[in-house]
Scaffold this active site. Structure first.
Site, PDB file in Angstrom:
ATOM      1  N   TYR A 150       0.844  -1.206   0.000  1.00  0.00           N
ATOM      2  CA  TYR A 150       0.000   0.000   0.000  1.00  0.00           C
ATOM      3  C   TYR A 150       0.878   1.255   0.000  1.00  0.00           C
ATOM      4  O   TYR A 150       0.647   2.190  -0.768  1.00  0.00           O
ATOM      5  CB  TYR A 150      -0.930  -0.019   1.216  1.00  0.00           C
ATOM      6  CG  TYR A 150      -1.963   1.087   1.220  1.00  0.00           C
ATOM      7  CD1 TYR A 150      -3.101   0.997   0.425  1.00  0.00           C
ATOM      8  CD2 TYR A 150      -1.803   2.221   2.018  1.00  0.00           C
ATOM      9  CE1 TYR A 150      -4.050   2.008   0.420  1.00  0.00           C
ATOM     10  CE2 TYR A 150      -2.743   3.233   2.023  1.00  0.00           C
ATOM     11  CZ  TYR A 150      -3.873   3.127   1.219  1.00  0.00           C
ATOM     12  OH  TYR A 150      -4.812   4.134   1.219  1.00  0.00           O
ATOM     13  N   LYS A 154       0.867   4.083  -3.040  1.00  0.00           N
ATOM     14  CA  LYS A 154       0.418   5.474  -2.903  1.00  0.00           C
ATOM     15  C   LYS A 154       1.541   6.464  -3.211  1.00  0.00           C
ATOM     16  O   LYS A 154       1.282   7.599  -3.643  1.00  0.00           O
ATOM     17  CB  LYS A 154      -0.169   5.699  -1.511  1.00  0.00           C
ATOM     18  CG  LYS A 154      -1.483   4.939  -1.292  1.00  0.00           C
ATOM     19  CD  LYS A 154      -2.540   5.300  -2.320  1.00  0.00           C
ATOM     20  CE  LYS A 154      -3.853   4.551  -2.140  1.00  0.00           C
ATOM     21  NZ  LYS A 154      -4.863   4.880  -3.149  1.00  0.00           N
TER      22      LYS A 154
HETATM   23  N1  LIG Z   1     -10.074   5.592   4.311  1.00  0.00           N
HETATM   24  C1  LIG Z   1      -8.891   6.117   4.475  1.00  0.00           C
HETATM   25  O1  LIG Z   1      -8.433   6.354   5.609  1.00  0.00           O
HETATM   26  C2  LIG Z   1      -8.052   6.474   3.277  1.00  0.00           C
HETATM   27  C3  LIG Z   1      -6.962   7.307   3.457  1.00  0.00           C
HETATM   28  C4  LIG Z   1      -6.178   7.650   2.361  1.00  0.00           C
HETATM   29  C5  LIG Z   1      -6.497   7.186   1.107  1.00  0.00           C
HETATM   30  N2  LIG Z   1      -7.578   6.369   0.945  1.00  0.00           N
HETATM   31  C6  LIG Z   1      -7.862   5.900  -0.400  1.00  0.00           C
HETATM   32  O2  LIG Z   1      -9.186   6.270  -0.760  1.00  0.00           O
HETATM   33  C7  LIG Z   1      -9.664   5.389  -1.770  1.00  0.00           C
HETATM   34  C8  LIG Z   1     -11.043   4.908  -1.382  1.00  0.00           C
HETATM   35  O3  LIG Z   1     -10.937   4.127  -0.197  1.00  0.00           O
HETATM   36  P1  LIG Z   1     -12.071   4.069   0.916  1.00  0.00           P
HETATM   37  O4  LIG Z   1     -11.445   4.437   2.212  1.00  0.00           O
HETATM   38  O5  LIG Z   1     -13.254   4.815   0.461  1.00  0.00           O
HETATM   39  O6  LIG Z   1     -12.321   2.483   0.951  1.00  0.00           O
HETATM   40  P2  LIG Z   1     -13.648   1.612   0.727  1.00  0.00           P
HETATM   41  O7  LIG Z   1     -13.190   0.210   0.929  1.00  0.00           O
HETATM   42  O8  LIG Z   1     -14.769   2.140   1.531  1.00  0.00           O
HETATM   43  O9  LIG Z   1     -13.982   1.842  -0.811  1.00  0.00           O
HETATM   44  C9  LIG Z   1     -13.188   1.311  -1.849  1.00  0.00           C
HETATM   45  C10 LIG Z   1     -14.086   0.964  -3.028  1.00  0.00           C
HETATM   46  O10 LIG Z   1     -13.250   0.495  -4.098  1.00  0.00           O
HETATM   47  C11 LIG Z   1     -13.899  -0.630  -4.683  1.00  0.00           C
HETATM   48  N3  LIG Z   1     -12.919  -1.459  -5.376  1.00  0.00           N
HETATM   49  C12 LIG Z   1     -11.979  -2.276  -4.837  1.00  0.00           C
HETATM   50  N4  LIG Z   1     -11.306  -2.896  -5.792  1.00  0.00           N
HETATM   51  C13 LIG Z   1     -11.822  -2.471  -6.984  1.00  0.00           C
HETATM   52  C14 LIG Z   1     -11.540  -2.760  -8.339  1.00  0.00           C
HETATM   53  N5  LIG Z   1     -10.586  -3.660  -8.676  1.00  0.00           N
HETATM   54  N6  LIG Z   1     -12.240  -2.122  -9.305  1.00  0.00           N
HETATM   55  C15 LIG Z   1     -13.219  -1.249  -8.966  1.00  0.00           C
HETATM   56  N7  LIG Z   1     -13.553  -0.948  -7.695  1.00  0.00           N
HETATM   57  C16 LIG Z   1     -12.854  -1.552  -6.717  1.00  0.00           C
HETATM   58  C17 LIG Z   1     -14.557  -1.353  -3.511  1.00  0.00           C
HETATM   59  O11 LIG Z   1     -15.578  -2.243  -3.936  1.00  0.00           O
HETATM   60  C18 LIG Z   1     -15.082  -0.173  -2.706  1.00  0.00           C
HETATM   61  O12 LIG Z   1     -16.387   0.190  -3.121  1.00  0.00           O
HETATM   62  C19 LIG Z   1      -8.622   4.276  -1.896  1.00  0.00           C
HETATM   63  O13 LIG Z   1      -7.792   4.547  -3.013  1.00  0.00           O
HETATM   64  C20 LIG Z   1      -7.843   4.391  -0.612  1.00  0.00           C
HETATM   65  O14 LIG Z   1      -6.536   3.896  -0.726  1.00  0.00           O
HETATM   66  C21 LIG Z   1      -8.376   5.996   2.003  1.00  0.00           C
END
Ligand SMILES: NC(=O)c1ccc[n+]([C@@H]2O[C@H](COP(=O)([O-])OP(=O)(O)OC[C@H]3O[C@@H](n4cnc5c(N)ncnc54)[C@H](O)[C@@H]3O)[C@@H](O)[C@H]2O)c1
Length: 252
Positions: A150, A154
């Site tokens: 991860y 990123k």
């Molecule tokens: N939540 C946090 O603290 C955080 C912090 C920094 C960055 N992010 C980033 O934000 C983004 C969204 O994450 P989130 O926290 O909303 O997580 P989440 O798990 O709630 O949502 C992720 C979504 O991506 C979908 N997904 C997974 N694999 C996929 C694929 N191969 N094709 C299409 N869709 C796919 C999942 O079904 C889900 O709906 C990610 O890139 C994550 O790395 C999250």
């Protein structure tokens, strides 16, 4: 964003779901693209937008998405390249299978998204151009010892974003490309970790000097700005939305 066409990968849950809600509120025509059909169809129905089953790691799936966008909307104004997963494997635990599966989604998926979006945006009517917003993380700068893949992914999103941004600028495509860098935001990714170890909630709150996690609405507001014409001179940028997390000296 009135009547603009916006594709949001990972829009069925968490940050992407928050983006879908906000873009719909602003009058955009939103297509949620996600592997989670149940949640995606439910959210799209609630918002009155469209859903398509889509795997960002599959080139074929991006071709299908491009055909659907051309046939259904005739243009693409913004791509939220947002889908992502975690591995929860340190370098010593890392299996090649998990490592590659994560990079396929978090890095290759974003590359395929950028390439597909540019091809569509080149064909937009007039000189409309478009915007791409790649969801990176505070982890682009501050690594997680427990997740080598991860952290790597990123950091890679920053390089990808900059290269695509300067390519588009040099080609005079009027396509802007930026990355956003959320800190800890309470979504399913974090909830799964909290289910296993509830004591982590305090640690997630303490990551930011503001003493709390971010909300999906706060991340969506930044994405909305970058997708809009208000951000006309922003490209190749890295935009934090993390309550000062990476500004805080780790020992203080
Ligand atoms: N939540 C946090 O603290 C955080 C912090 C920094 C960055 N992010 C980033 O934000 C983004 C969204 O994450 P989130 O926290 O909303 O997580 P989440 O798990 O709630 O949502 C992720 C979504 O991506 C979908 N997904 C997974 N694999 C996929 C694929 N191969 N094709 C299409 N869709 C796919 C999942 O079904 C889900 O709906 C990610 O890139 C994550 O790395 C999250």
């Amino acid at each position: 964003m009135q009547d603009k066409v916006v594709v949001i990968t990972g829009g069925a849950s968490g940050i992407g779901a928050g983006m879908a809600q906000r873009f719909c509120q602003e009058g955009a025509r939103v297509l949620i693209a996600d592997t989670n059909r149940d949640a995606g169809e439910r959210h799209a129905a609630e918002l009155g937008c469209q859903f398509m089953s889509h795997d960002v790691a599959s080139e074929q799936s991006w071709q299908t998405l491009a055909q659907q966008v051309r046939a259904g909307y005739g243009q693409l104004d913004a791509l939220m390249n947002n889908a992502g997963i975690v591995s929860n494997q340190s370098i010593e635990d890392a299996t090649l299978e998990t490592w590659q599966a994560l990079l396929d989604i978090n890095v290759t998926g974003m590359m395929l998204g950028c390439r597909t979006a540019i091809a569509l945006m080149r064909d937009n009517p007039g000189d409309m151009g478009g915007a791409i917003v790649n969801t990176a993380s505070s982890t682009s700068y501050l690594a997680l010892p427990g997740d080598a893949a991860y952290s790597t992914s990123k950091a890679a999103v920053v390089g990808l974003t900059k290269s695509v941004a300067v390519h588009c600028a040099r080609e005079k495509l009027n396509i802007r490309v930026n990355s956003i860098h959320p800190g800890a935001t309470l979504t399913n990714i974090l909830r799964s970790a909290l289910d296993d170890a509830p004591e982590l909630e305090q640690a997630f709150n303490a990551m930011s000097p503001m003493g709390r996690m971010g909300t999906v609405e706060e991340v969506a507001a930044l994405a909305l700005f970058l997708a809009s014409d208000e951000a006309g001179f922003c490209t190749g940028g890295q935009f934090p939305v993390e309550g000062g997390t990476v500004s805080l000296h780790p020992g203080m």
